[in-house]
Scaffold this motif. Structure first.
Motif, PDB file in Angstrom:
ATOM      1  N   ILE A  17     -33.219  -6.445 -17.743  1.00 14.51           N
ATOM      2  CA  ILE A  17     -32.587  -5.531 -18.701  1.00 14.51           C
ATOM      3  C   ILE A  17     -32.133  -6.251 -19.970  1.00 14.51           C
ATOM      4  O   ILE A  17     -31.321  -5.738 -20.726  1.00 14.51           O
ATOM      5  N   SER A  18     -32.674  -7.440 -20.215  1.00  9.34           N
ATOM      6  CA  SER A  18     -32.257  -8.217 -21.391  1.00  9.34           C
ATOM      7  C   SER A  18     -32.516  -7.461 -22.687  1.00  9.34           C
ATOM      8  O   SER A  18     -31.786  -7.650 -23.671  1.00  9.34           O
ATOM      9  N   ALA A  19     -33.521  -6.607 -22.721  1.00  7.11           N
ATOM     10  CA  ALA A  19     -33.839  -5.843 -23.936  1.00  7.11           C
ATOM     11  C   ALA A  19     -32.739  -4.856 -24.296  1.00  7.11           C
ATOM     12  O   ALA A  19     -32.685  -4.364 -25.427  1.00  7.11           O
ATOM     13  N   LEU A  20     -31.851  -4.550 -23.364  1.00 10.29           N
ATOM     14  CA  LEU A  20     -30.782  -3.582 -23.610  1.00 10.29           C
ATOM     15  C   LEU A  20     -29.529  -4.222 -24.206  1.00 10.29           C
ATOM     16  O   LEU A  20     -28.571  -3.523 -24.537  1.00 10.29           O
ATOM     17  N   SER A  21     -29.521  -5.509 -24.361  1.00  6.10           N
ATOM     18  CA  SER A  21     -28.299  -6.227 -24.722  1.00  6.10           C
ATOM     19  C   SER A  21     -27.690  -5.804 -26.054  1.00  6.10           C
ATOM     20  O   SER A  21     -26.485  -5.928 -26.258  1.00  6.10           O
ATOM     21  N   GLY A  22     -28.502  -5.307 -26.976  1.00  2.00           N
ATOM     22  CA  GLY A  22     -27.989  -4.934 -28.285  1.00  2.00           C
ATOM     23  C   GLY A  22     -27.508  -3.498 -28.405  1.00  2.00           C
ATOM     24  O   GLY A  22     -27.112  -3.057 -29.486  1.00  2.00           O
ATOM     25  N   LEU A  23     -27.504  -2.760 -27.304  1.00  2.00           N
ATOM     26  CA  LEU A  23     -27.125  -1.338 -27.335  1.00  2.00           C
ATOM     27  C   LEU A  23     -25.603  -1.205 -27.204  1.00  2.00           C
ATOM     28  O   LEU A  23     -25.072  -0.839 -26.153  1.00  2.00           O
ATOM     29  N   ARG A  24     -24.910  -1.472 -28.261  1.00  2.00           N
ATOM     30  CA  ARG A  24     -23.448  -1.585 -28.214  1.00  2.00           C
ATOM     31  C   ARG A  24     -22.711  -0.258 -28.201  1.00  2.00           C
ATOM     32  O   ARG A  24     -21.494  -0.231 -28.023  1.00  2.00           O
ATOM     33  N   ASN A  25     -23.431   0.840 -28.376  1.00  5.81           N
ATOM     34  CA  ASN A  25     -22.780   2.153 -28.340  1.00  5.81           C
ATOM     35  C   ASN A  25     -22.912   2.844 -26.992  1.00  5.81           C
ATOM     36  O   ASN A  25     -22.427   3.965 -26.808  1.00  5.81           O
ATOM     37  N   ILE A  26     -23.566   2.186 -26.047  1.00  2.00           N
ATOM     38  CA  ILE A  26     -23.748   2.766 -24.720  1.00  2.00           C
ATOM     39  C   ILE A  26     -22.405   3.020 -24.043  1.00  2.00           C
ATOM     40  O   ILE A  26     -21.547   2.141 -23.981  1.00  2.00           O
ATOM     41  N   GLU A  27     -22.245   4.243 -23.537  1.00  4.34           N
ATOM     42  CA  GLU A  27     -21.055   4.607 -22.774  1.00  4.34           C
ATOM     43  C   GLU A  27     -21.386   4.844 -21.304  1.00  4.34           C
ATOM     44  O   GLU A  27     -20.544   4.628 -20.434  1.00  4.34           O
ATOM     45  N   ILE A  28     -22.602   5.301 -21.042  1.00  2.38           N
ATOM     46  CA  ILE A  28     -23.046   5.563 -19.668  1.00  2.38           C
ATOM     47  C   ILE A  28     -24.377   4.849 -19.443  1.00  2.38           C
ATOM     48  O   ILE A  28     -25.356   5.087 -20.159  1.00  2.38           O
ATOM     49  N   LEU A  29     -24.399   3.970 -18.432  1.00  4.79           N
ATOM     50  CA  LEU A  29     -25.628   3.253 -18.099  1.00  4.79           C
ATOM     51  C   LEU A  29     -25.863   3.371 -16.591  1.00  4.79           C
ATOM     52  O   LEU A  29     -25.092   2.854 -15.787  1.00  4.79           O
ATOM     53  N   GLU A  30     -26.943   4.054 -16.231  1.00  9.56           N
ATOM     54  CA  GLU A  30     -27.273   4.292 -14.825  1.00  9.56           C
ATOM     55  C   GLU A  30     -28.564   3.551 -14.486  1.00  9.56           C
ATOM     56  O   GLU A  30     -29.622   3.830 -15.050  1.00  9.56           O
ATOM     57  N   LEU A  31     -28.448   2.605 -13.542  1.00  6.26           N
ATOM     58  CA  LEU A  31     -29.586   1.757 -13.183  1.00  6.26           C
ATOM     59  C   LEU A  31     -29.776   1.671 -11.663  1.00  6.26           C
ATOM     60  O   LEU A  31     -30.357   0.718 -11.156  1.00  6.26           O
ATOM     61  N   GLU A  32     -29.297   2.655 -10.956  1.00  5.59           N
ATOM     62  CA  GLU A  32     -29.359   2.618  -9.490  1.00  5.59           C
ATOM     63  C   GLU A  32     -30.784   2.507  -8.969  1.00  5.59           C
ATOM     64  O   GLU A  32     -31.723   3.084  -9.524  1.00  5.59           O
ATOM     65  N   ASN A  33     -30.919   1.731  -7.890  1.00  7.30           N
ATOM     66  CA  ASN A  33     -32.196   1.593  -7.185  1.00  7.30           C
ATOM     67  C   ASN A  33     -33.311   1.065  -8.085  1.00  7.30           C
ATOM     68  O   ASN A  33     -34.317   1.729  -8.325  1.00  7.30           O
ATOM     69  N   ASN A  34     -33.087  -0.155  -8.577  1.00  2.00           N
ATOM     70  CA  ASN A  34     -34.110  -0.901  -9.300  1.00  2.00           C
ATOM     71  C   ASN A  34     -34.208  -2.298  -8.690  1.00  2.00           C
ATOM     72  O   ASN A  34     -33.918  -2.458  -7.504  1.00  2.00           O
ATOM     73  N   ARG A  35     -34.572  -3.291  -9.485  1.00  2.00           N
ATOM     74  CA  ARG A  35     -34.746  -4.654  -8.963  1.00  2.00           C
ATOM     75  C   ARG A  35     -33.952  -5.662  -9.800  1.00  2.00           C
ATOM     76  O   ARG A  35     -34.352  -6.802  -9.967  1.00  2.00           O
ATOM     77  N   ILE A  36     -32.817  -5.238 -10.295  1.00  2.57           N
ATOM     78  CA  ILE A  36     -32.044  -6.021 -11.258  1.00  2.57           C
ATOM     79  C   ILE A  36     -31.130  -7.015 -10.552  1.00  2.57           C
ATOM     80  O   ILE A  36     -30.356  -6.647  -9.668  1.00  2.57           O
ATOM     81  N   SER A  37     -31.204  -8.290 -10.978  1.00  3.62           N
ATOM     82  CA  SER A  37     -30.347  -9.327 -10.394  1.00  3.62           C
ATOM     83  C   SER A  37     -29.305  -9.841 -11.387  1.00  3.62           C
ATOM     84  O   SER A  37     -28.242 -10.312 -10.979  1.00  3.62           O
ATOM     85  N   ASP A  38     -29.589  -9.731 -12.677  1.00  3.47           N
ATOM     86  CA  ASP A  38     -28.701 -10.290 -13.701  1.00  3.47           C
ATOM     87  C   ASP A  38     -28.129  -9.189 -14.594  1.00  3.47           C
ATOM     88  O   ASP A  38     -28.862  -8.478 -15.277  1.00  3.47           O
ATOM     89  N   LEU A  39     -26.793  -9.082 -14.592  1.00  5.19           N
ATOM     90  CA  LEU A  39     -26.122  -8.075 -15.415  1.00  5.19           C
ATOM     91  C   LEU A  39     -25.578  -8.636 -16.730  1.00  5.19           C
ATOM     92  O   LEU A  39     -24.959  -7.891 -17.491  1.00  5.19           O
ATOM     93  N   SER A  40     -25.806  -9.878 -17.027  1.00  6.25           N
ATOM     94  CA  SER A  40     -25.224 -10.471 -18.239  1.00  6.25           C
ATOM     95  C   SER A  40     -25.627  -9.754 -19.532  1.00  6.25           C
ATOM     96  O   SER A  40     -24.840  -9.769 -20.495  1.00  6.25           O
ATOM     97  N   PRO A  41     -26.800  -9.102 -19.618  1.00  7.39           N
ATOM     98  CA  PRO A  41     -27.132  -8.390 -20.862  1.00  7.39           C
ATOM     99  C   PRO A  41     -26.175  -7.258 -21.215  1.00  7.39           C
ATOM    100  O   PRO A  41     -26.184  -6.789 -22.354  1.00  7.39           O
ATOM    101  N   ILE A  42     -25.335  -6.811 -20.293  1.00  6.85           N
ATOM    102  CA  ILE A  42     -24.415  -5.705 -20.593  1.00  6.85           C
ATOM    103  C   ILE A  42     -23.134  -6.177 -21.277  1.00  6.85           C
ATOM    104  O   ILE A  42     -22.308  -5.353 -21.690  1.00  6.85           O
TER     105      ILE A  42
END
Length: 234
Positions: free
Chosen positions: A154-179
């Motif tokens: 999800i590194s491509a999402l790192s610049g989305l600074r106006n995000i209020e709701i982010l739903e990523l349930e049931n994927n293969r994500i190990s690193d949350l640092s982009p948030i």
């Protein structure tokens, strides 16, 4: 005679111009066409008719193609959930589109979305997505729901600074640092992912709802959020 020729020429140009402006629209799916016709209250919509379309709901109609919607240049909201659409290219130039609901389709390549910079709310749950780079420049996004896909990065999402709701349930994500730069986020759902750093969410000052789904992790994290009133983690 000269005057008559001028009038005829002017009339001919007007006819050509008008016919070019109100050209017939070719739809890629008859069910999509029927939904548009019902919404607009017309048969065989022209390009001029399509400009009047601002909201469209065409859910569970077995639609396989969005072709034809490229003429809906004033479309602001579209719901196409529970269809069989694979390609979003017809939507690429819809610069007034703010809400795009595409849950339960067959989406794989969503690169066309990168050009719809007006988007504020997107739902694409239950598709076949693995690459989210199309969202990288969509800085107006407030809500992004991508549950039940095949996303690992999800590194491509790192610049989305106006995000209020982010739903990523049931994927293969190990690193949350982009948030970490999503300082406005109030709800984060990362259930059913192999996350290795749940604790980074502590740095999100507006976070009020944190969906994890693992009791052992929840027990460990709860003290970190103890000073936040009305905070819910589960």
């Amino acid at each position: 005679m000269l005057f008559k020729r001028t009038v005829i020429s002017a009339a001919l140009l007007l006819t050509i111009s008008t016919s070019g402006y109100s050209q017939s629209v070719e739809f890629g799916d008859p069910n999509l066409k029927a939904a548009v016709e019902e919404t607009l209250g017309v048969s065989d919509p022209t390009s001029a008719d399509m400009e009047k379309l601002t909201v469209l709901s065409a859910v569970s109609l077995g639609i396989t193609s969005a072709k034809g919607l490229e003429y809906a240049v004033n479309l602001e909201e579209v719901e196409l959930d529970f269809n069989r659409i694979q390609d979003l290219a017809p939507l690429a130039e819809l610069q007034n589109l703010k809400k795009l609901w595409m849950c339960d389709n067959d989406l794989v390549d969503i690169s066309a979305v990168s050009r719809i910079t007006s988007l504020e709310r997107v739902q694409m749950e239950n598709n076949l997505l693995s690459d989210v780079s199309a969202f990288a420049g969509l800085t107006n996004l407030i809500e992004l729901e991508l549950d039940h896909n095949q996303i690992s990065d999800i590194s491509a999402l790192s610049g989305l600074r106006n995000i209020e709701i982010l739903e990523l349930e049931n994927n293969r994500i190990s690193d949350l640092s982009p948030i970490l730069e999503m300082s406005k986020m109030s709800l984060l759902n990362v259930r059913d992912n192999p996350v290795e750093n749940y604790e980074v969410a502590v740095k999100l000052p507006m976070l009020q709802y944190y969906w994890i789904g693992e009791s052992s992790v929840i027990e460990k994290l709860q003290p970190m959020f103890s000073e936040r009133s009305n905070f819910i983690i589960r």
